[in-house]
Scaffold this active site. Sequence first.
Site, PDB file in Angstrom:
ATOM      1  N   ASN A 148     -13.125   1.893   8.156  1.00  0.00           N
ATOM      2  CA  ASN A 148     -12.968   2.470   9.497  1.00  0.00           C
ATOM      3  C   ASN A 148     -14.271   2.945  10.120  1.00  0.00           C
ATOM      4  OD1 ASN A 148     -12.862   4.561   7.538  1.00  0.00           O
ATOM      5  ND2 ASN A 148     -12.132   5.943   9.098  1.00  0.00           N
ATOM      6  N   GLU A 244     -13.579  11.383  -0.957  1.00  0.00           N
ATOM      7  CA  GLU A 244     -13.334  11.722   0.445  1.00  0.00           C
ATOM      8  C   GLU A 244     -12.145  10.896   0.899  1.00  0.00           C
ATOM      9  OE1 GLU A 244     -14.903  14.015   2.234  1.00  0.00           O
ATOM     10  OE2 GLU A 244     -15.921  14.481   0.365  1.00  0.00           O
ATOM     11  N   CYS A 278     -10.563   9.334   9.766  1.00  0.00           N
ATOM     12  CA  CYS A 278      -9.988  10.204   8.727  1.00  0.00           C
ATOM     13  C   CYS A 278      -9.688  11.594   9.277  1.00  0.00           C
ATOM     14  CB  CYS A 278     -10.921  10.283   7.528  1.00  0.00           C
ATOM     15  SG  CYS A 278     -12.583  10.833   7.938  1.00  0.00           S
TER      16      CYS A 278
HETATM   17  P1  NAD Z   1      -8.947   1.999   0.411  1.00  0.00           P
HETATM   18  O1  NAD Z   1      -8.748   3.104  -0.552  1.00  0.00           O
HETATM   19  O2  NAD Z   1      -7.923   0.944   0.496  1.00  0.00           O
HETATM   20  O3  NAD Z   1     -10.324   1.248   0.140  1.00  0.00           O
HETATM   21  C1  NAD Z   1     -11.553   1.937   0.123  1.00  0.00           C
HETATM   22  C2  NAD Z   1     -12.529   1.187  -0.767  1.00  0.00           C
HETATM   23  O4  NAD Z   1     -12.085   1.245  -2.121  1.00  0.00           O
HETATM   24  C3  NAD Z   1     -12.691  -0.281  -0.417  1.00  0.00           C
HETATM   25  O5  NAD Z   1     -14.039  -0.616  -0.530  1.00  0.00           O
HETATM   26  C4  NAD Z   1     -11.855  -0.968  -1.496  1.00  0.00           C
HETATM   27  O6  NAD Z   1     -12.257  -2.285  -1.786  1.00  0.00           O
HETATM   28  C5  NAD Z   1     -12.115  -0.072  -2.680  1.00  0.00           C
HETATM   29  N1  NAD Z   1     -11.095  -0.124  -3.736  1.00  0.00           N
HETATM   30  C6  NAD Z   1      -9.789  -0.483  -3.630  1.00  0.00           C
HETATM   31  N2  NAD Z   1      -9.182  -0.383  -4.833  1.00  0.00           N
HETATM   32  C7  NAD Z   1     -10.114   0.067  -5.708  1.00  0.00           C
HETATM   33  C8  NAD Z   1     -10.109   0.389  -7.096  1.00  0.00           C
HETATM   34  N3  NAD Z   1      -9.005   0.296  -7.843  1.00  0.00           N
HETATM   35  N4  NAD Z   1     -11.251   0.836  -7.666  1.00  0.00           N
HETATM   36  C9  NAD Z   1     -12.369   0.975  -6.933  1.00  0.00           C
HETATM   37  N5  NAD Z   1     -12.456   0.654  -5.621  1.00  0.00           N
HETATM   38  C10 NAD Z   1     -11.337   0.235  -5.010  1.00  0.00           C
HETATM   39  O7  NAD Z   1      -9.170   2.711   1.821  1.00  0.00           O
HETATM   40  P2  NAD Z   1      -9.353   2.008   3.229  1.00  0.00           P
HETATM   41  O8  NAD Z   1      -8.012   1.514   3.654  1.00  0.00           O
HETATM   42  O9  NAD Z   1     -10.510   1.089   3.182  1.00  0.00           O
HETATM   43  O10 NAD Z   1      -9.791   3.255   4.144  1.00  0.00           O
HETATM   44  C11 NAD Z   1      -8.914   4.009   4.911  1.00  0.00           C
HETATM   45  C12 NAD Z   1      -8.699   5.337   4.237  1.00  0.00           C
HETATM   46  O11 NAD Z   1      -9.952   5.999   4.065  1.00  0.00           O
HETATM   47  C13 NAD Z   1      -7.858   6.277   5.073  1.00  0.00           C
HETATM   48  O12 NAD Z   1      -6.936   6.931   4.240  1.00  0.00           O
HETATM   49  C14 NAD Z   1      -8.876   7.270   5.608  1.00  0.00           C
HETATM   50  O13 NAD Z   1      -8.347   8.528   5.926  1.00  0.00           O
HETATM   51  C15 NAD Z   1      -9.845   7.346   4.481  1.00  0.00           C
HETATM   52  N6  NAD Z   1     -11.138   7.847   4.913  1.00  0.00           N
HETATM   53  C16 NAD Z   1     -11.541   9.084   4.493  1.00  0.00           C
HETATM   54  C17 NAD Z   1     -12.749   9.601   4.943  1.00  0.00           C
HETATM   55  C18 NAD Z   1     -13.227  10.957   4.511  1.00  0.00           C
HETATM   56  O14 NAD Z   1     -14.406  11.253   4.712  1.00  0.00           O
HETATM   57  N7  NAD Z   1     -12.397  11.797   3.927  1.00  0.00           N
HETATM   58  C19 NAD Z   1     -13.545   8.841   5.804  1.00  0.00           C
HETATM   59  C20 NAD Z   1     -13.092   7.601   6.200  1.00  0.00           C
HETATM   60  C21 NAD Z   1     -11.888   7.100   5.744  1.00  0.00           C
END
Ligand code: NAD
Length: 509
Positions: A148, A244, A278
């Site tokens: 995002n 995060e 987020c």
């Molecule tokens: P996601 O958890 O699906 O993926 C995030 C990353 O993790 C990707 O690079 C993905 O390939 C990787 N990943 C997936 N499975 C994994 C595993 N088993 N082991 C290691 N890596 C793995 O999240 P998303 O859909 O890409 O992002 C959206 C989410 O992120 C929303 O929930 C949003 O709120 C959150 N977010 C949080 C913050 C914050 O600062 N708190 C900031 C931005 C987004």
Amino acid sequence: MAIVSAIESTDGGRRLRLASPATHETIGEVPVTRAAEVRAAVARARQAQPAWALRGFAERAAIMRRAMNLVRDRQEQIIEVIRRETGRSHFETLMMEVFPALDVLTYYAKHAERILTDRRPSLHLLRTKKLLITYRPLGVVGIITPWNGPFILALNPSVQALMAGNAVVLKPSEVTPFAGALVGELLREAGVPDDVFQVASGDGETGAALVDAGVDKISFTGSVATGRTIGAACGGNLVPCTLELGGKDAMIVCDDADLERAAGGAVFGGFFNAGQFCCGTERVYVQRAVADQLIRRVVEKVRALRQGTSGEFDVGPMIWPRQLEVIERHVADAVAKGATVLCGGRRNTALGELFYEPTVLVDVNHDMLVMREETFGPVLPIVRVADDEEAIRLANDSIYGLSGTVWSKDDARAIAIARRLETGSVCINESSITYGACEAPFGGRKASGVGQVNGETGLRGYCHALPIVIDRFGQKEEQVWYPYTAAKEQVLQKVIRWVWGTPLGRLLS
Ligand code: NAD
């Protein structure tokens, strides 16, 4: 349709084919980095890291300033790459990716040395010793990022880890791999050695391989579900991590709020990045006395939002098809349970499959998914509440606790509410901008995360704070060393009586 589709590559591995969420045109392919390749990247990073750490702050800062110049001069190219894989507007990309990128590169170049400089706190009790605290880089940091904010969410932790003297292996989201790759190209062109910063493209499999590749820390930004898996793996490996994660941020509008500003803030907070933020506003609690006025202004402003794919527009598409399914499920569930749709509530198919109309819901309650689970889309549910107490109670009635906002003309009242919110950060009379304030520690509570990033806390989190205790006077022996004798015990008892039994002792201890 899928914006990311996996294809077999000729060497027996996998590749990912990406399509634009706005136009659905293919925009490129990336390889899925295999576990053995990830381990090799971490091994190269480990080899290269000591020399990087030895180069010192001034040299690393000069490289970050060069990177800042590159970002400033190449902003159009950067915006283009990000827009192709997110579909969002030019202005929004400039504002949420390029602007903060310039800021974090400059901020950490300027302040990392001060934040990580040796400290010499005096010891309150052990007066015959002195203490030196020195911040040592951890080694190799694995950074795993979401789709995002594909450029800034990859760059910001990377700059901090690098300035602290670590090597980095970045695994960007499979949904937005090109912005992550661009971070690598810019940092390398600025002077970061190849093996000190590497990018491993791929999906969750590559991310999981990075977690298990022997890194010294994982910095993860993404969903709660993946955060739990990574947290468990890091626990098993005894590797520190920051997580995060997602949020369900509440906005509290008091009866004395500036309603025009609050309405503008609600619309920006709810629809910024098409709600894929987020810290987006996911729930509004407005006090009854001003609810009708606020809702009217919000709906007027939402109706004025322009969705589009090119030229001047406000709200772009969903970046990922799976998110659209979540949004539709939440809105359908809310409507079935009695919610009223004041505007939006459906796809904007005239623009494309992944556009969802900015939506305002009322008559919502906490039995509905839209009030309990992260929607991460352009949906703003508004609830009428009686007073501050009810607003606080409902805001805290969530498994999440990432951020939140309070709107009142009375700062003291707003701060009193903020102190009672079970959340990682709060903004008053402003939508959630804490992540953009470099000095502020940022991180979620409850299911929204573990640990904090950014600022002094975040930067020091990329280091081991090594305390070195130094004897000052060089006596031949210490009072507590062998042999243990009755005489020594009497002295120790005397010390206890004086330090914790007399006013002067208590004052000095
Ligand atoms: P996601 O958890 O699906 O993926 C995030 C990353 O993790 C990707 O690079 C993905 O390939 C990787 N990943 C997936 N499975 C994994 C595993 N088993 N082991 C290691 N890596 C793995 O999240 P998303 O859909 O890409 O992002 C959206 C989410 O992120 C929303 O929930 C949003 O709120 C959150 N977010 C949080 C913050 C914050 O600062 N708190 C900031 C931005 C987004």
